[in-house]
Design an enzyme around this catalytic site. Structure first.
Site, short mmCIF file in Angstrom:
data_model
loop_
_atom_site.label_atom_id
_atom_site.label_comp_id
_atom_site.label_asym_id
_atom_site.label_seq_id
_atom_site.Cartn_x
_atom_site.Cartn_y
_atom_site.Cartn_z
N HIS A 90 -17.44 -6.32 13.07
CA HIS A 90 -16.76 -6.83 14.26
C HIS A 90 -17.04 -5.97 15.50
O HIS A 90 -16.10 -5.61 16.22
CB HIS A 90 -15.25 -6.88 14.03
CG HIS A 90 -14.81 -7.82 12.99
ND1 HIS A 90 -13.53 -7.80 12.44
CD2 HIS A 90 -15.44 -8.84 12.36
CE1 HIS A 90 -13.42 -8.76 11.53
NE2 HIS A 90 -14.56 -9.39 11.46
N PRO A 91 -18.29 -5.64 15.83
CA PRO A 91 -18.51 -4.80 17.01
C PRO A 91 -18.20 -5.55 18.30
O PRO A 91 -18.58 -6.71 18.48
CB PRO A 91 -20.01 -4.45 16.92
CG PRO A 91 -20.60 -5.58 16.14
CD PRO A 91 -19.55 -5.99 15.15
#
Length: 558
Positions: free
Chosen positions: A483-484
């Protein structure tokens, strides 16, 4: 020459292409560095196992060695295919929490990012299975969800007794049951809803490109086409984006914007800052050290990287059906394949995680700050074979990490992967939450509802009891949940680290860089409290509306 150029045909880019090409008078180009989504494993839900780590569909990034992970480097999957990460992700539909968006509004000074203002953008493309037959659906649910849009949300097509027992144990541990994680407060435990249609992955290429965009004569899609850098020029004292240089299968091409046109970066939290830095927009010292002429000193480009780090606890169980044993034999695998072929159900229709829970790491927290992804399986590491014993995995992540990392190019070569340094567990607060989350997992497993399975902690192991031990062990067993966000964050004009304004226009010396926006997960000032795919679609929805409104004003000469 194009009116709109979109860089990246991923989660955001496909929606943007759909919305911006709806006006037949506007020529739209969608650029994708990866290939078409014609690999069969993209569409079979369990196929993420064959897509992550596959150069056909994944950029194969690795993080730098992480001190907080005791020197480990993690695989960092990013979609390299039409649909981007929506073609390889966990398919979980999750908006986050009301407070996430209210915090964005506060950070930008723009009420357009408040929850109430974002909700219509979520609903605009939503097609929720419960509203297929709205009779009996309560008014609150109807107010919170949409139907008839392109983005299909369905319930999962399987259940597991061992996961049902975990859910009951979570309730006994004080976590309420819920049937809707997406109404603004996701506290509770229940099965995730997924982006699938009748047992097949529903990626953004299916949802927004096919057949709509492909049938429009004003729309072009170039695959295998990597942007090398943006074409920038100073016009009347203002920096403008005039197009891009693109390496295509046929050679280097120059694509240009018509007057009043816009280029939109939708290459994600890794790709968008990389392209900006390669183009001379970013931290001046970094660019100068690599011999790149500075067009605009923006220190926030590539900073503020946030991600959800999941800590994987594994428990051996007895008397339960898990995927470890179900898929242990050729007969078991054949049975699984047959069920999927006939019914589009069973383990091959599985999202990577089936059961979810949102709760608080301590009673004094005013909101849920932990998310569980619970799976009826275990393995040593992602991509490794399933363990040969019956087990479940209860992965837990800190939803609001205080650690911040960076994405920085290593050279002026666009083909070289950037240095990705998430800086996990670098703050005392994050290490404290990590230890507390492992203790909470033990509390859930110890409840009466789970006792029949005689759980035995395999990882991290009951010999580790102190907060110090658990925080250190978290560094050994934790991994990214992919989930960057945050590397081109939006913010107020007086925020030196803000890369874009509240309407996602890239900041310049005289306000903004004309003709250039970013519309993807990189613009989030803070990470959402849940999976990030659906919030990225909402961001693209709002960006498209702003772009079209500005184009209309330009046409009228306003």
């Amino acid at each position: 020459m194009f009116d709109f150029i979109i860089v990246g045909a991923g989660t955001a880019g496909c929606l943007l292409a759909n919305r911006l090409s709806a006006d037949p008078s506007k020529r739209v180009l969608l650029l994708e560095a990866g290939g078409k989504d014609d690999y069969h494993w993209i569409h079979i839900p369990v196929g993420y196992l064959h897509c992550i780590g596959n150069p056909r569909t994944d950029w194969l990034y690795q993080t730098e060695a992480e001190p907080g992970l005791n020197g480990r480097s993690l695989r960092y999957p990013r979609g390299k295919v039409l649909g981007g990460c929506s073609s390889i992700n966990g398919m979980i539909y999750m908006r986050g929490q009301r407070r996430d968006y209210d915090a964005w509004a506060a950070a930008t000074g723009d009420p357009a990012w408040r929850w109430e203002a974002c909700l219509p953008a979520f609903k605009q493309h939503e097609n929720h299975w419960r509203l297929d037959k709205p009779e009996g659906v309560n008014a609150d649910f109807k107010a919170a969800h949409g139907h008839g849009g392109e983005w299909r949300i369905e319930r999962q097509r399987l259940r597991w007794d061992v996961l049902d027992a975990f859910a009951q144990a979570a309730v006994q541990a004080g976590i309420p049951a819920t049937e809707d994680f997406n109404a603004g407060d996701n506290e509770g435990v229940g099965y995730f809803e997924v982006n699938q249609r009748q047992g097949l992955r529903w990626n953004t290429a299916k949802a927004f490109l096919r057949p709509t965009c492909y049938a429009r004569p004003n729309f072009e899609l170039w695959t295998g086409s990597m942007v090398q850098r943006l074409k920038l020029a100073h016009v009347d004292g203002q920096l403008q984006c005039q197009g891009a240089e693109v390496q295509t299968p046929g050679g280097l091409e120059s694509v240009k914007l018509n007057p009043g046109g816009e280029l939109v970066l939708a290459a994600g939290a890794i790709g968008s800052p990389q392209i900006l830095q390669l183009s001379g927009i970013g931290p001046a010292a970094l660019l100068q050290s690599l011999g790149i002429a500075v067009q605009q000193d923006l220190p926030g480009v590539g900073a503020n990287l946030q991600d959800h780090l999941q800590i994987r606890s594994v428990y051996k169980v007895e008397g339960a059906l898990t995927l470890n044993t179900q898929a242990a034999s050729l007969f078991g695998k054949a049975k699984i394949a047959l069920e999927y072929a006939i019914k589009r159900s069973g383990p091959m229709s599985m999202a990577p995680s089936q059961l979810g829970a949102f709760t608080r790491s301590s009673p004094d927290k005013p909101w849920s700050d932990l998310e569980y992804h619970v799976q009826p399986l275990s393995l040593e590491a992602f991509g490794e074979p399933l363990d040969r014993f019956n087990a479940i995995t209860a992965s837990v992540c800190n939803l609001n990490p205080s650690s911040r990392g960076t994405v920085q190019i290593r050279s002026a070569d666009p083909a070289q992967a950037p240095a990705i340094s998430p800086n996990y567990l670098s703050t005392d607060e994050d290490r404290c939450v990590a230890a507390a989350s492992l203790k909470l997992t033990r509390k859930i497993i110890a409840q009466p509802a789970f006792a029949a399975f005689k759980p035995e902690e395999y990882k991290p192991g009951l010999q580790y009891q102190s907060d110090e031990d658990l925080a250190r062990l978290a560094g050994d067993i934790a991994t990214t949940i992919f989930h960057p966000v945050g590397t081109c964050k939006m913010g107020r004009a007086d925020d030196a680290m803000a890369v874009v304004d509240s309407q996602l226009r890239v900041r310049g010396a005289n306000g903004v860089i004309k003709g250039l926006r970013v519309a993807d997960a990189s613009v989030m000032p803070t990470i959402t409290s849940g999976n990030t795919n659906s919030p990225t679609l909402m961001i693209a929805e709002k960006a498209a509306a702003w772009i079209l409104a500005d184009a209309s004003r330009n046409l009228r000469g306003v």
